[in-house]
Design a protein around this motif. Structure first.
Motif, PDB file in Angstrom:
ATOM      1  N   ASP A  68       0.832  -1.197   0.000  1.00 48.06           N
ATOM      2  CA  ASP A  68       0.000   0.000   0.000  1.00 48.06           C
ATOM      3  C   ASP A  68       0.875   1.258   0.000  1.00 48.06           C
ATOM      4  OD1 ASP A  68       0.785   0.482   2.661  1.00 48.06           O
ATOM      5  OD2 ASP A  68      -1.130  -0.145   3.509  1.00 48.06           O
ATOM      6  N   VAL A  74       0.038  -5.835   1.416  1.00 47.61           N
ATOM      7  CA  VAL A  74      -1.400  -6.095   1.348  1.00 47.61           C
ATOM      8  C   VAL A  74      -1.585  -7.322   0.460  1.00 47.61           C
ATOM      9  CG1 VAL A  74      -3.644  -5.218   0.608  1.00 47.61           C
ATOM     10  CG2 VAL A  74      -1.945  -3.634   1.518  1.00 47.61           C
ATOM     11  N   THR A  78      -4.633 -10.764   3.938  1.00 48.66           N
ATOM     12  CA  THR A  78      -4.463  -9.801   5.036  1.00 48.66           C
ATOM     13  C   THR A  78      -5.632  -8.831   5.158  1.00 48.66           C
ATOM     14  OG1 THR A  78      -3.265  -8.212   3.652  1.00 48.66           O
ATOM     15  CG2 THR A  78      -1.947  -9.861   4.854  1.00 48.66           C
ATOM     16  N   LEU A  79      -6.631  -8.969   4.313  1.00 52.55           N
ATOM     17  CA  LEU A  79      -7.744  -8.024   4.327  1.00 52.55           C
ATOM     18  C   LEU A  79      -8.849  -8.391   5.317  1.00 52.55           C
ATOM     19  CD1 LEU A  79      -8.131  -7.340   0.503  1.00 52.55           C
ATOM     20  CD2 LEU A  79      -7.131  -5.852   2.236  1.00 52.55           C
ATOM     21  N   ASP A 114      -8.565  -1.107   8.285  1.00 50.71           N
ATOM     22  CA  ASP A 114      -7.952  -2.384   7.913  1.00 50.71           C
ATOM     23  C   ASP A 114      -8.906  -3.297   7.145  1.00 50.71           C
ATOM     24  OD1 ASP A 114      -5.483  -1.753   8.932  1.00 50.71           O
ATOM     25  OD2 ASP A 114      -5.903  -2.607  10.906  1.00 50.71           O
ATOM     26  N   LEU A 117     -10.193  -1.603   1.473  1.00 49.19           N
ATOM     27  CA  LEU A 117      -9.087  -1.431   0.538  1.00 49.19           C
ATOM     28  C   LEU A 117      -9.567  -0.533  -0.597  1.00 49.19           C
ATOM     29  CD1 LEU A 117      -6.231  -2.194  -0.510  1.00 49.19           C
ATOM     30  CD2 LEU A 117      -7.333  -4.103  -1.719  1.00 49.19           C
ATOM     31  N   ARG A 139      -6.980   1.260   3.542  1.00 52.93           N
ATOM     32  CA  ARG A 139      -5.629   0.963   3.061  1.00 52.93           C
ATOM     33  C   ARG A 139      -5.658   1.262   1.579  1.00 52.93           C
ATOM     34  NH1 ARG A 139      -3.411  -4.448   5.418  1.00 52.93           N
ATOM     35  NH2 ARG A 139      -1.529  -3.480   4.667  1.00 52.93           N
TER      36      ARG A 139
END
Length: 191
Positions: A68, A74, A78-79, A114, A117, A139
């Motif tokens: 990012d 990312v 990890t999302l 978090d 995205l 992010r």
């Protein structure tokens, strides 16, 4: 005299074909103007079978790994289990129109930035203002057109909004409202 008559008939036929083509073009322009007016008015776009700008609901998310704008890795893993993803282009008028609503929805969404995205497509100079607006609530990843995150979500146009649940696309649309409704309805069950 025969040549003059033949020339006049030929010119008449060409004029008639030209007139028919002109009527066809005018009709198509009217249709496009009506579609554009519906999009700008915020009242949904015409229902078309291929109006998806990303993978449709039920499609498993493709894997991706990127970084990012803060230098943090990312990836699709990890999302979290219910990320909201938005795709924007700084040259896209509908993107600019829907950006404030996306920022507001992301701000009120459980899980904070978090779980959100935002992917902005373009050069660093082109994307700077959009990135500035999104950074507090999401992010943010910048990438060139058809970058790996766009390919992972099957994005074909902008803006694009996707809600993912457990690695599968739960909702996708070029209108935030459709995806936000699905997101809001699913939040109590997820929370």
């Amino acid at each position: 005299m025969a040549y003059v008559s033949a020339a006049l008939v030929l010119v008449g036929l060409v004029a008639a074909v030209n007139l028919l083509l002109t009527f066809g073009i005018v009709r198509r322009l009217r249709e496009q103007t009506a579609e554009l007016a519906a999009l700008r008015a915020g009242g949904g776009a015409p229902v078309m079978p291929d109006n998806d700008v990303a993978y449709p609901a039920g499609t498993p998310l493709d894997q991706f790994i990127t970084t990012d704008v803060d230098g943090v890795a990312v990836s699709s893993t990890t999302l979290g289990s219910r990320p909201l993803v938005g795709f924007f282009s700084p040259h896209c008028l509908p993107c600019k129109e829907q950006l404030p609503a996306f920022v507001e929805h992301a701000r009120t969404r459980p899980g904070g930035r978090d779980g959100v995205l935002a992917v902005v497509v373009g050069t660093a100079e082109e994307t700077a203002e959009v990135v500035r607006q999104l950074r507090a609530v999401a992010r943010v990843v910048t990438e060139p057109d058809q970058g790996q995150v766009q390919r992972a979500f099957g994005v074909t146009g902008f803006p694009g909004f996707i809600l993912v649940e457990d690695g599968v696309v739960a909702a996708s649309n070029f209108l935030l409202g459709a995806v936000a409704e699905h997101d809001t309805a699913a939040q109590p069950a997820a929370g």
